[in-house]
Write an enzyme that holds these catalytic residues in place. Structure first.
Site, PDB file in Angstrom:
ATOM      1  N   ARG A   1      11.960 -28.492  -5.516  1.00  0.00           N
ATOM      2  CA  ARG A   1      11.876 -27.699  -6.743  1.00  0.00           C
ATOM      3  C   ARG A   1      11.630 -26.215  -6.442  1.00  0.00           C
ATOM      4  O   ARG A   1      10.675 -25.612  -6.917  1.00  0.00           O
ATOM      5  CB  ARG A   1      10.817 -28.229  -7.701  1.00  0.00           C
ATOM      6  CG  ARG A   1      10.850 -29.725  -7.926  1.00  0.00           C
ATOM      7  CD  ARG A   1      12.145 -30.216  -8.576  1.00  0.00           C
ATOM      8  NE  ARG A   1      12.319 -29.760  -9.934  1.00  0.00           N
ATOM      9  CZ  ARG A   1      11.783 -30.363 -10.999  1.00  0.00           C
ATOM     10  NH1 ARG A   1      11.008 -31.404 -10.835  1.00  0.00           N
ATOM     11  NH2 ARG A   1      12.023 -29.883 -12.198  1.00  0.00           N
TER      12      ARG A   1
ATOM     13  N   ARG B   1       4.785 -37.779 -20.636  1.00  0.00           N
ATOM     14  CA  ARG B   1       5.100 -36.354 -20.569  1.00  0.00           C
ATOM     15  C   ARG B   1       6.362 -36.051 -21.375  1.00  0.00           C
ATOM     16  O   ARG B   1       6.540 -34.955 -21.875  1.00  0.00           O
ATOM     17  CB  ARG B   1       5.361 -35.935 -19.110  1.00  0.00           C
ATOM     18  CG  ARG B   1       4.132 -35.815 -18.256  1.00  0.00           C
ATOM     19  CD  ARG B   1       4.490 -35.313 -16.874  1.00  0.00           C
ATOM     20  NE  ARG B   1       5.300 -34.102 -16.956  1.00  0.00           N
ATOM     21  CZ  ARG B   1       5.959 -33.598 -15.917  1.00  0.00           C
ATOM     22  NH1 ARG B   1       5.922 -34.187 -14.757  1.00  0.00           N
ATOM     23  NH2 ARG B   1       6.664 -32.490 -16.043  1.00  0.00           N
TER      24      ARG B   1
ATOM     25  N   ARG C   1       6.451 -28.307 -14.205  1.00  0.00           N
ATOM     26  CA  ARG C   1       7.466 -27.425 -13.632  1.00  0.00           C
ATOM     27  C   ARG C   1       7.825 -26.296 -14.594  1.00  0.00           C
ATOM     28  O   ARG C   1       8.073 -25.171 -14.185  1.00  0.00           O
ATOM     29  CB  ARG C   1       8.693 -28.289 -13.320  1.00  0.00           C
ATOM     30  CG  ARG C   1       9.977 -27.557 -13.161  1.00  0.00           C
ATOM     31  CD  ARG C   1      10.178 -27.201 -11.739  1.00  0.00           C
ATOM     32  NE  ARG C   1      11.356 -26.377 -11.578  1.00  0.00           N
ATOM     33  CZ  ARG C   1      11.571 -25.662 -10.486  1.00  0.00           C
ATOM     34  NH1 ARG C   1      10.692 -25.675  -9.514  1.00  0.00           N
ATOM     35  NH2 ARG C   1      12.650 -24.944 -10.375  1.00  0.00           N
TER      36      ARG C   1
ATOM     37  N   VAL D   1      22.132 -33.631  -7.847  1.00  0.00           N
ATOM     38  CA  VAL D   1      21.323 -32.503  -8.357  1.00  0.00           C
ATOM     39  C   VAL D   1      19.984 -32.375  -7.629  1.00  0.00           C
ATOM     40  O   VAL D   1      19.593 -31.297  -7.219  1.00  0.00           O
ATOM     41  CB  VAL D   1      21.119 -32.621  -9.880  1.00  0.00           C
ATOM     42  CG1 VAL D   1      20.219 -31.520 -10.399  1.00  0.00           C
ATOM     43  CG2 VAL D   1      22.465 -32.617 -10.597  1.00  0.00           C
TER      44      VAL D   1
ATOM     45  N   ASP E   1      18.952 -36.747 -15.295  1.00  0.00           N
ATOM     46  CA  ASP E   1      17.788 -37.370 -15.946  1.00  0.00           C
ATOM     47  C   ASP E   1      18.102 -38.771 -16.457  1.00  0.00           C
ATOM     48  O   ASP E   1      17.178 -39.519 -16.774  1.00  0.00           O
ATOM     49  CB  ASP E   1      17.310 -36.501 -17.117  1.00  0.00           C
ATOM     50  CG  ASP E   1      16.700 -35.198 -16.632  1.00  0.00           C
ATOM     51  OD1 ASP E   1      16.478 -34.306 -17.459  1.00  0.00           O
ATOM     52  OD2 ASP E   1      16.478 -35.068 -15.409  1.00  0.00           O
TER      53      ASP E   1
ATOM     54  N   LYS F   1      12.388 -32.167 -25.410  1.00  0.00           N
ATOM     55  CA  LYS F   1      11.338 -31.601 -24.531  1.00  0.00           C
ATOM     56  C   LYS F   1      11.912 -30.416 -23.757  1.00  0.00           C
ATOM     57  O   LYS F   1      11.313 -29.351 -23.705  1.00  0.00           O
ATOM     58  CB  LYS F   1      10.853 -32.644 -23.532  1.00  0.00           C
ATOM     59  CG  LYS F   1      10.048 -32.072 -22.370  1.00  0.00           C
ATOM     60  CD  LYS F   1       9.559 -33.108 -21.398  1.00  0.00           C
ATOM     61  CE  LYS F   1      10.509 -33.404 -20.295  1.00  0.00           C
ATOM     62  NZ  LYS F   1      10.543 -32.453 -19.193  1.00  0.00           N
ATOM     63  N   ASN F   2      13.088 -30.582 -23.195  1.00  0.00           N
ATOM     64  CA  ASN F   2      13.642 -29.549 -22.319  1.00  0.00           C
ATOM     65  C   ASN F   2      14.256 -28.390 -23.072  1.00  0.00           C
ATOM     66  O   ASN F   2      14.635 -27.391 -22.463  1.00  0.00           O
ATOM     67  CB  ASN F   2      14.641 -30.154 -21.325  1.00  0.00           C
ATOM     68  CG  ASN F   2      13.926 -31.065 -20.332  1.00  0.00           C
ATOM     69  OD1 ASN F   2      12.691 -31.053 -20.244  1.00  0.00           O
ATOM     70  ND2 ASN F   2      14.684 -31.852 -19.622  1.00  0.00           N
TER      71      ASN F   2
ATOM     72  N   CYS G   1       7.395 -33.194 -11.635  1.00  0.00           N
ATOM     73  CA  CYS G   1       7.669 -34.475 -10.971  1.00  0.00           C
ATOM     74  C   CYS G   1       7.888 -34.233  -9.473  1.00  0.00           C
ATOM     75  O   CYS G   1       8.265 -33.176  -9.052  1.00  0.00           O
ATOM     76  CB  CYS G   1       8.949 -35.075 -11.538  1.00  0.00           C
ATOM     77  SG  CYS G   1       8.915 -35.268 -13.290  1.00  0.00           S
TER      78      CYS G   1
HETATM   79  C1  EPZ Z   1      15.480 -28.838 -15.727  1.00  0.00           C
HETATM   80  O1  EPZ Z   1      14.683 -28.697 -14.564  1.00  0.00           O
HETATM   81  C2  EPZ Z   1      14.853 -29.998 -16.489  1.00  0.00           C
HETATM   82  N1  EPZ Z   1      13.467 -29.670 -16.839  1.00  0.00           N
HETATM   83  C3  EPZ Z   1      14.893 -31.267 -15.628  1.00  0.00           C
HETATM   84  O2  EPZ Z   1      14.385 -32.346 -16.424  1.00  0.00           O
HETATM   85  C4  EPZ Z   1      16.350 -31.570 -15.277  1.00  0.00           C
HETATM   86  O3  EPZ Z   1      16.391 -32.692 -14.426  1.00  0.00           O
HETATM   87  C5  EPZ Z   1      16.959 -30.353 -14.559  1.00  0.00           C
HETATM   88  O4  EPZ Z   1      16.845 -29.187 -15.396  1.00  0.00           O
HETATM   89  C6  EPZ Z   1      18.430 -30.558 -14.240  1.00  0.00           C
HETATM   90  O5  EPZ Z   1      19.143 -30.816 -15.404  1.00  0.00           O
HETATM   91  C7  EPZ Z   1      13.244 -28.838 -17.883  1.00  0.00           C
HETATM   92  O6  EPZ Z   1      14.160 -28.357 -18.535  1.00  0.00           O
HETATM   93  C8  EPZ Z   1      11.811 -28.550 -18.192  1.00  0.00           C
HETATM   94  P1  EPZ Z   1      17.226 -26.886 -12.098  1.00  0.00           P
HETATM   95  P2  EPZ Z   1      14.881 -27.395 -13.618  1.00  0.00           P
HETATM   96  O7  EPZ Z   1      16.608 -25.549 -11.889  1.00  0.00           O
HETATM   97  O8  EPZ Z   1      15.175 -26.212 -14.439  1.00  0.00           O
HETATM   98  C9  EPZ Z   1      17.629 -26.465  -7.423  1.00  0.00           C
HETATM   99  C10 EPZ Z   1      13.009 -34.137 -16.936  1.00  0.00           C
HETATM  100  O9  EPZ Z   1      12.997 -35.286 -16.503  1.00  0.00           O
HETATM  101  N2  EPZ Z   1      17.060 -25.115  -7.611  1.00  0.00           N
HETATM  102  O10 EPZ Z   1      18.516 -26.987 -12.845  1.00  0.00           O
HETATM  103  O11 EPZ Z   1      13.730 -27.357 -12.692  1.00  0.00           O
HETATM  104  C11 EPZ Z   1      16.579 -27.542  -7.655  1.00  0.00           C
HETATM  105  O12 EPZ Z   1      15.823 -27.757  -6.480  1.00  0.00           O
HETATM  106  C12 EPZ Z   1      13.170 -32.976 -15.983  1.00  0.00           C
HETATM  107  O13 EPZ Z   1      12.934 -33.825 -18.155  1.00  0.00           O
HETATM  108  C13 EPZ Z   1      17.012 -24.254  -6.537  1.00  0.00           C
HETATM  109  O14 EPZ Z   1      17.449 -24.593  -5.436  1.00  0.00           O
HETATM  110  O15 EPZ Z   1      16.192 -27.835 -12.826  1.00  0.00           O
HETATM  111  C14 EPZ Z   1      17.411 -28.742  -8.015  1.00  0.00           C
HETATM  112  O16 EPZ Z   1      17.869 -29.364  -6.834  1.00  0.00           O
HETATM  113  C15 EPZ Z   1      13.204 -33.439 -14.549  1.00  0.00           C
HETATM  114  N3  EPZ Z   1      16.470 -23.025  -6.691  1.00  0.00           N
HETATM  115  C16 EPZ Z   1      18.603 -28.123  -8.762  1.00  0.00           C
HETATM  116  O17 EPZ Z   1      18.619 -26.728  -8.424  1.00  0.00           O
HETATM  117  C17 EPZ Z   1      15.979 -22.600  -7.894  1.00  0.00           C
HETATM  118  O18 EPZ Z   1      15.507 -21.441  -7.997  1.00  0.00           O
HETATM  119  C18 EPZ Z   1      18.494 -28.254 -10.281  1.00  0.00           C
HETATM  120  O19 EPZ Z   1      17.330 -27.615 -10.673  1.00  0.00           O
HETATM  121  C19 EPZ Z   1      16.027 -23.496  -8.992  1.00  0.00           C
HETATM  122  C20 EPZ Z   1      16.575 -24.739  -8.827  1.00  0.00           C
END
Ligand code: EPZ
Length: 423
Positions: free
Chosen positions: A123, A403, A94, A333, A311, A22-23, A118
Site C-alpha cells: 500500500r 469496516r 488507509r 491490482v 474487491d 464506503k469508498n 487492510c
Molecule cells: C481503493 O484503495 C479502495 N479503498 C480499495 O478498497 C480498492 O481495493 C482499491 O482502491 C482498488 O480499487 C478506498 O477507496 C478507501 P489504489 P487505494 O491506490 O486507493 C498501488 C476495500 O476493500 N499504489 O488504487 O488504496 C497499490 O499498492 C478497499 O474497500 C502504488 O503503487 O487503491 C495497489 O497495488 C481495499 N502507489 C494499486 O496501486 C501509490 O501511490 C491499487 O491501489 C498508490 C497505489
C-alpha cells in the site's frame, strides 16, 4: 474477538437495500475540508471507517455531526487547528491519506501518519507524493512517538500535467482535491475511472470547482480561488451490491437488490451470467436468480475499473469453490490478496495457487469450519462460503467486515441467512 456463526440455511430469498458507498463517502468527507462552510453528505453508511474519518476531522478541529438514523453527516471546518491525521487514527485505515490533498489545498501544510488499512499489500503512497511534488509541494519524512509521518508543505500550488504510473484510486482522488484550489490547470493522465471518482468530481463541482473528464483516463481541473459548502447524496456501494449478488448465486437463491446500480457492476453481471445465473436489471435495482440452476465455473482477472474489481475477487472465488468445473482467478491490482484461500481450504475448498494466480476446482462438499477474516472483503467471502457449506462456520475477526458493510448481519438475515454475531 467478535465473530459470526454462519449456518447453511438453504437458498437466500428476498430483498435487500444497498447502502451508500464506503469508498465514495470517505473521499467526500475529506473533500469537505476544502471549505470553511458546512457540507452535508447524505446516504452515508454507518461504518467503522466512517467513524474513524469523523474522528480524524474532529481531531483537526472540524465540527462533525453524523446522524446515523438519517445517514447524514454534517461537516464544518471553519478552523483547522491541527493539519494532519494523527498516528493512532491514521493507523486504523488507509483512507486517512485522503486528508493530505485537501489540507495542502486549504492550509499549505499536512503531516500525515503513514496509513494503515487492510494487510493486502505494501500500500505505498509514492504516486500521491509524486503528484504533490509536481504541483510544488515539498515533502519529507519524520519519525516520532514510534510512528512514521510524511510532512508536506507548499508555499503555492501550481497546476501541471501529472501522469500516474498506475491508475491509483486514492492518488487520483488526492490529486483532484489538491488541484481544485491550485493556480492554473492540472491534468491527471492515466487516472482511475471508478464511479467513486465521478462521485467525488460531482461533489467538488457542486462546491464550485471546475473538474472535467472524471470517469475517463484524463481528468482536467481548472483551479479556482475558493470553494463553498454543499449537500450531496453518496452513490450506492457497488462492492456491497456485488457481495449480495454473489450471496444469491452461492446459495442458489434469488435476491432483489434495491438501489443497486447495474452500470457500476457490469463485469460481475457478465461473470454471473457466464456461470449460468440469471441477472435482471430493473428500474429500482438488480435481481439475481440462481434457483434450481446448475452453475458452472469461469475465469476472471481483476483490473482497474471498468475491469473486474479486486474487491470482489475473494467473494467471487467463494462462488467458484461451489460451481461445476475449474475456474482461474488472477489478481493484478494487489500483490497479497489471496489470504482467504488458506481459510477456504479449511472448509474443504480445492484451490491451487501461486503468486497472483489461483485455480479453483468446484466441489459440493464444503464443510463448516473455524476461519478468520484477513481483510474486509475476504471476511465477506468466508461468510458466503459458510452459507453454502454443510454445518456451522465460525468467522473470526469480523471487525474487518464491519469496516465496510453496514448492518451486515441484519441485511443477510433479512434475505434468510442463518447468521449471528457473537461478542
Ligand atoms: C481503493 O484503495 C479502495 N479503498 C480499495 O478498497 C480498492 O481495493 C482499491 O482502491 C482498488 O480499487 C478506498 O477507496 C478507501 P489504489 P487505494 O491506490 O486507493 C498501488 C476495500 O476493500 N499504489 O488504487 O488504496 C497499490 O499498492 C478497499 O474497500 C502504488 O503503487 O487503491 C495497489 O497495488 C481495499 N502507489 C494499486 O496501486 C501509490 O501511490 C491499487 O491501489 C498508490 C497505489
Amino acid at each position: 474477538m467478535s465473530k459470526y456463526i454462519v449456518r447453511n440455511n438453504g437458498p437466500l430469498k428476498g430483498e435487500v437495500s444497498i447502502s451508500g458507498s464506503k469508498n465514495a463517502v470517505l473521499p467526500l468527507m475529506a473533500a469537505s475540508l476544502l471549505t470553511s462552510e458546512k457540507c452535508e453528505i447524505c446516504d452515508t453508511p454507518a461504518l467503522r471507517d466512517v467513524d474513524v474519518m469523523c474522528s480524524i476531522i474532529r481531531a483537526m478541529g472540524g465540527k462533525v455531526d453524523f446522524d446515523k438514523d438519517s445517514n447524514c453527516v454534517e461537516i464544518e471546518t471553519n478552523t483547522i487547528t491541527y493539519n494532519g491525521a494523527n498516528s493512532e487514527l491514521a493507523s486504523k485505515m488507509r483512507a486517512s491519506i485522503l486528508v493530505m490533498g485537501p489540507l495542502l489545498a486549504r492550509s499549505g501544510k499536512a503531516t500525515i501518519a503513514l496509513p494503515g488499512g487492510c494487510a493486502i499489500g505494501a500500500r505505498p503512497i509514492d504516486l500521491h507524493l509524486k503528484g504533490f511534488e509536481a504541483m510544488g509541494v515539498k515533502i519529507w519524512e519524520k519519525h516520532f512517538d514510534g510512528f512514521d509521518y510524511v510532512v508536506a508543505e507548499a508555499e503555492k500550488l501550481t497546476g501541471c500535467d501529472i501522469y500516474l504510473d498506475f491508475p491509483s484510486v486514492g492518488a487520483t482522488e488526492n490529486l483532484m482535491m489538491t488541484a481544485v484550489l491550485a493556480e492554473g490547470v492540472t491534468t491527471i493522465q492515466n487516472a482511475a475511472e471508478e464511479p467513486e471518482i465521478v462521485d467525488l468530481a460531482n461533489f467538488l463541482n457542486k462546491m464550485g470547482a471546475k473538474v472535467k473528464g472524471a470517469g475517463t483516463a484524463t481528468i482536467r481541473i481548472e483551479g479556482v480561488s475558493k470553494l463553498h459548502g454543499t449537500k450531496h447524496h453518496v452513490i450506492p456501494d457497488r462492492i456491497e451490491t456485488g457481495t449480495f449478488m454473489l450471496a444469491a448465486a452461492i446459495t442458489r437463491g434469488e435476491i432483489k437488490l434495491k438501489n443497486a446500480v447495474a452500470s457500476h457492476v457490469r463485469p460481475l453481471i457478465a461473470k454471473l451470467k457466464e456461470c449460468g445465473a440469471i441477472v435482471r436489471e430493473e428500474d429500482d435495482g438488480i435481481s439475481v436468480c440462481a434457483k434450481d440452476r446448475k452453475l458452472v465455473s469461469t475465469n476472471l482477472k481483476t483490473l482497474p475499473y471498468p475491469g473486474f474489481p479486486t474487491d470482489l475477487q475473494s467473494p467471487f472465488m467463494s462462488l467458484l469453490v461451489t460451481t461445476e468445473g475449474t475456474g482461474m482467478v488472477i489478481e493484478t491490482v494487489f500483490e497479497n490478496r489471496f489470504m482467504h484461500i488458506a481459510e477456504l481450504q479449511k472448509m474443504g475448498a480445492i484451490i491451487d495457487y501461486s503468486d497472483r494466480k489461483a485455480i479453483i476446482t468446484g466441489t459440493d462438499k464444503l464443510q463448516g469450519a473455524s476461519v478468520k477474516a484477513t481483510d474486509l472483503r475476504a471476511g465477506a467471502a468466508l461468510v458466503l462460503a459458510g452459507l453454502a457449506a454443510e454445518g456451522t462456520t465460525e468467522v473470526d475477526q469480523v471487525y474487518y467486515i464491519e469496516r465496510g458493510y453496514e448492518k451486515f448481519v441484519e441485511k443477510m438475515s433479512g434475505v434468510g441467512a442463518d447468521i449471528e454475531y457473537i461478542e
